[in-house]
Design an enzyme around this catalytic site. Sequence first.
Site, PDB file in Angstrom:
ATOM      1  N   ASN A  72      48.473  40.067  91.583  1.00 22.95           N
ATOM      2  CA  ASN A  72      47.173  39.993  92.228  1.00 22.95           C
ATOM      3  C   ASN A  72      46.081  40.544  91.308  1.00 22.95           C
ATOM      4  O   ASN A  72      46.388  41.143  90.267  1.00 22.95           O
ATOM      5  CB  ASN A  72      47.199  40.748  93.564  1.00 22.95           C
ATOM      6  CG  ASN A  72      47.876  39.911  94.643  1.00 22.95           C
ATOM      7  OD1 ASN A  72      47.787  38.670  94.629  1.00 22.95           O
ATOM      8  ND2 ASN A  72      48.568  40.565  95.562  1.00 22.95           N
ATOM      9  N   THR A  73      44.841  40.347  91.716  1.00 19.70           N
ATOM     10  CA  THR A  73      43.695  40.572  90.835  1.00 19.70           C
ATOM     11  C   THR A  73      43.498  42.025  90.392  1.00 19.70           C
ATOM     12  O   THR A  73      43.420  42.298  89.187  1.00 19.70           O
ATOM     13  CB  THR A  73      42.423  40.066  91.540  1.00 19.70           C
ATOM     14  OG1 THR A  73      42.570  38.647  91.697  1.00 19.70           O
ATOM     15  CG2 THR A  73      41.173  40.349  90.739  1.00 19.70           C
ATOM     16  N   PHE A  74      43.384  42.940  91.350  1.00 18.06           N
ATOM     17  CA  PHE A  74      43.075  44.319  90.950  1.00 18.06           C
ATOM     18  C   PHE A  74      44.198  44.960  90.142  1.00 18.06           C
ATOM     19  O   PHE A  74      43.937  45.530  89.083  1.00 18.06           O
ATOM     20  CB  PHE A  74      42.676  45.153  92.179  1.00 18.06           C
ATOM     21  CG  PHE A  74      41.193  45.159  92.415  1.00 18.06           C
ATOM     22  CD1 PHE A  74      40.438  44.006  92.259  1.00 18.06           C
ATOM     23  CD2 PHE A  74      40.530  46.316  92.783  1.00 18.06           C
ATOM     24  CE1 PHE A  74      39.057  44.001  92.462  1.00 18.06           C
ATOM     25  CE2 PHE A  74      39.149  46.331  92.986  1.00 18.06           C
ATOM     26  CZ  PHE A  74      38.417  45.176  92.828  1.00 18.06           C
TER      27      PHE A  74
END
Length: 407
Positions: A72-74
């Site tokens: 995922n992004t973070f």
Amino acid sequence: MIAFVRRIVLAVTALVLLAVPALAAERAPVILVSIDGFRADYALRGLTPTLAGLAAEGAWAPDGMAPSFPVNTFPNHYTLITGLRPDHHGLTDNTVYDAARPGVKFSMGARDQVQDAFWWDGGEPVWVTAEQKGLRAFTMYWPGSEAAIHGVRPSQWFVYDEKDPAFARVDRVLAWLDLPADQRPNFMTLYFEEVDTQGHWTSPNGARLNEALGNVDAALARLVAGLKARGLYDRVNLVVVADHGMAETSPDRVVFLDDLAPIAEVTPVTLGTVSGLIARTPGAEAALVGKHPHVECWRKGELPARFHYGTHDRIPPIICLPETGWVFTSREWYARRPLTGPAGSHGYDPEDPAMRALFVAHGPAFGPGVRLPVFDNVSVYPLLMKLLGLAPRPNDGDPAATAPALR
Ligand code: AMP
Ligand code: ZN
Ligand code: ZN
């Protein structure tokens, strides 16, 4: 006497001439660009000529980089900038809870949490070390850049604004390069979300995704043209990465948590793809752990070693991972955001080629036409530190992974 002085002057001049190119190469400004959700093979669609040009003249990993778990992004942006696995830096997913902050939820939209170093202090981003060592770091968005991590923020940073046009972001970076030498940044970041957004909405095969590829490439073209106009194209090290890839999902590929365990006895922390759950009874835990059709669940300490995940206190007790292209949700969550047709998601197995992320690098440090085999994204950090002439902090990366890319 005059001859002696002249000899000293000549010697000093020679030293300066020898030293300057070395110094210039070592301290060439570095621009780290992230194109969120740019799957490695998007670069082969013929829709991104600027990226293709950078890759032709620089270093490229045609099969991409393997992201870190959870995909995922973070967590992955923080891995790219710290060299630490999410299990080690503590941004253990896009949504995080910590027992030391009861009832507080960290999420990408919770501005006060995103700006609170509490969540980020488990890692030391490139910009923190750079600032501490007397270099200047300016960020045109990057997860973590709004917090005073270890008490340090980039010399310039912005509150993330999704509506800020891509060209405006590029123009700000170019303006930084016009600053007088004693104010100019050594390290810059630049971030674009459009490819991820359209990948989610219209799937990695959607027309709007392809449009987004063209738009982001146009922003890169503006950056390259700006560098060329300033005579900097061959004097700036440009590292273009993504955090993860994207896979097509469908209303026909949904697994419901309700069908695996008594839903009243399970508290979902995250759902969708990779999911974190709290089983509130031994019966619910026993029902969840193991292999199910299209999804597998583990106790956090028992995840496969290749995920490098499961020791951090912030990780929920049970982690589930659906097969690529499958959505794992509850009936209640799905009712709020049902799929109506093809869409896109990440958060799958980091070894799946669909999760692999873009890596292209161009500039004085990089050899022309170098091709790198797939490597783990933890190794971007030691590369960045080398480009900046900074000693890396302890990390999970391997400098050898990108060494062949360097001149
Ligand atoms: P994901 O849910 O993992 O696909 O995350 C992608 C989203 O993260 C994008 O839609 C961005 O708008 C958002 N995002 C990226 N950077 C930031 C940031 N610094 N602060 C808040 N949200 C961000
Ligand atoms: Zn992302
Ligand atoms: Zn996304």
